[in-house]
Enzyme design. Structure first.
Site, mmCIF file in Angstrom:
data_model
loop_
_atom_site.group_PDB
_atom_site.id
_atom_site.type_symbol
_atom_site.label_atom_id
_atom_site.label_comp_id
_atom_site.label_asym_id
_atom_site.label_seq_id
_atom_site.Cartn_x
_atom_site.Cartn_y
_atom_site.Cartn_z
ATOM 1 N N ARG A 1 0.821 -1.104 0.087
ATOM 2 C CA ARG A 1 0.112 -0.072 -0.119
ATOM 3 C C ARG A 1 0.634 1.408 -0.078
ATOM 4 N NH1 ARG A 1 -3.344 -0.270 4.906
ATOM 5 N NH2 ARG A 1 -4.079 -2.183 4.083
ATOM 6 N N TYR B 1 -15.249 -11.357 0.048
ATOM 7 C CA TYR B 1 -16.001 -10.039 -0.174
ATOM 8 C C TYR B 1 -17.246 -10.109 -0.884
ATOM 9 C CZ TYR B 1 -12.017 -7.363 1.527
ATOM 10 O OH TYR B 1 -11.085 -6.952 2.356
ATOM 11 N N ASP C 1 -7.068 -1.978 -7.014
ATOM 12 C CA ASP C 1 -7.898 -2.753 -5.876
ATOM 13 C C ASP C 1 -8.016 -4.039 -6.172
ATOM 14 O OD1 ASP C 1 -9.380 -1.528 -3.114
ATOM 15 O OD2 ASP C 1 -10.661 -3.332 -4.375
ATOM 16 N N ARG D 1 -2.838 6.794 1.420
ATOM 17 C CA ARG D 1 -3.443 8.089 1.973
ATOM 18 C C ARG D 1 -2.498 8.671 3.062
ATOM 19 N NH1 ARG D 1 -9.161 6.116 4.229
ATOM 20 N NH2 ARG D 1 -8.215 4.232 4.275
ATOM 21 N N ARG E 1 -6.412 12.146 -4.922
ATOM 22 C CA ARG E 1 -7.770 11.338 -4.807
ATOM 23 C C ARG E 1 -8.920 12.610 -4.856
ATOM 24 N NH1 ARG E 1 -9.247 6.677 -0.595
ATOM 25 N NH2 ARG E 1 -11.664 7.044 -0.492
#
Length: 362
Positions: free
Chosen positions: A29, A156, A79, A33, A42
């Site tokens: 990652r 998921y 993703d 962020r 973003r």
């Protein structure tokens, strides 16, 4: 001309267990962020899915950490849920809640209605981003492509999003395992052609993220997670034999020998695994990637450096180690602490790569 011929190929060499001058490092990652430039991009995109599905923006955020830190690889910004999204399940992201599917898959009819997405059609935006990144890297470092493991994607899709108890998918597993196997076969077909397409688009190494494999009981892990990752690895070893594949099961420390037996090039380790013991267990079969606790990056740079020194010493001398976190970097980490991490790995690891035979091979 390939990265191996004129650029920094430490990652690829380490995954092949070849000699390097210092231990390569990249960070799960790493485009995320914690970087203010990522947050700005973003915000410009408007939402996470638009960021993923706009190749020029995905390329930009892939490259952002490489501009800040002397990392040894780029990982394509995307993703793991791109495949189920392309299957038409209605993926959305809610701030603070994570991914949600409007149409979960919970019975045989829903499973039978799933098709395998065409990478150059349904997922072309990912491949266009990979092609753009590879051009921009211009041989400086390798590009890593990735996908979620079939089991993790299934969790998921069946749960409808994130889960703490995996109630729906484990009910499917125990009550109607044939239906779950059918779903996993479809997903493994989708994952393997998607990863092969990423290679065609420029990926030079691949990683399977089995985020939820560790939630399975012993025996179920082998049957419902590892068997399908093995299927993907077998396919890629035929279709792209020169491309190293890393398997990462979070919570998978009990099963390292079985993971190594799949024929993967490397095993990602979470921070609960002792690196020295892991090396003893797998010997020279595979490279090992990891495994600093991501929370260590909240500590002072001096403490980060101490942890790096301990992990490098635990692995010891010789090839086959890729330094990484044991999971993704936290959004609240100070980028300056990442600088301290990367510098410590490069500075402190050189002593373990002096010319000579690999001690583990004796």
């Amino acid at each position: 001309m390939s990265v191996a011929e004129r650029g920094n190929d430490r990652l690829l060499r380490a995954l092949r267990r070849e000699a390097v001058d210092r231990t390569p490092i990249w960070i799960m990652r790493q485009a995320g962020r914690y970087l203010p430039e990522y947050r700005a991009t973003r915000s410009r995109a408007g939402d996470f899915l638009t960021l993923c599905k706009t190749p020029e923006l995905a390329c930009e955020v892939t490259l952002q950490p490489l501009r800040r830190f002397p990392l040894d690889a780029a990982i394509l910004f995307s993703d793991i849920l791109t495949i189920p999204d392309a299957m038409g399940l209605g993926l959305g992201f809610t701030e603070g809640e994570g991914p949600r599917f409007a149409r979960p898959v919970r019975d045989r009819r829903a499973v039978d209605n799933l098709g395998v997405p065409d990478p150059e059609g349904d997922l072309r935006y990912v491949l266009d981003a990979a092609r753009a990144v590879r051009r921009e890297l211009d041989g400086s470092v390798p590009l890593i492509g990735f996908a979620g493991s079939p089991w993790t994607l299934a969790t998921y899709m069946v749960e409808g999003g994130s889960s703490r108890d995996f109630r729906h998918i484990k009910t499917l597993l125990y009550d109607t395992p044939d239906t779950l196997h059918r779903l996993l076969r479809t997903l493994s077909d989708a994952v393997q052609i998607y990863l092969a397409a990423q290679v065609s688009a420029g990926a030079q190494a691949l990683m399977l993220f089995d985020t939820w494999g560790g939630a399975l009981a012993h025996g179920d892990y082998q049957a419902f997670s590892l068997a399908y990752m093995h299927r993907v690895v077998d396919y890629l070893r035929t279709e792209a034999p020169e491309i190293p594949v890393i398997l990462f099961t979070k919570g998978g420390g009990l099963w390292l020998e079985e993971i190594a037996a799949t024929g993967c090039a490397g095993i990602g380790l979470d921070w609960t695994v002792d690196l020295a013991q892991a090396r003893d267990r797998v010997g020279t079969q595979v490279a090992l990637q990891g495994n600093l606790d991501p929370a260590a990056l909240f500590a002072r740079p001096a403490a980060i450096r101490q942890r790096v020194a301990s992990l490098l010493a635990a692995y010891g001398a010789g090839p086959g180690h890729v330094f990484n976190l044991g999971h993704g970097i936290d959004q609240h980490v100070d980028p300056g602490h990442v600088t301290a991490l990367v510098e410590a790995v490069h500075e402190l690891s050189a002593q373990y790569h002096r010319p000579g035979p690999d001690p583990a091979s004796n």
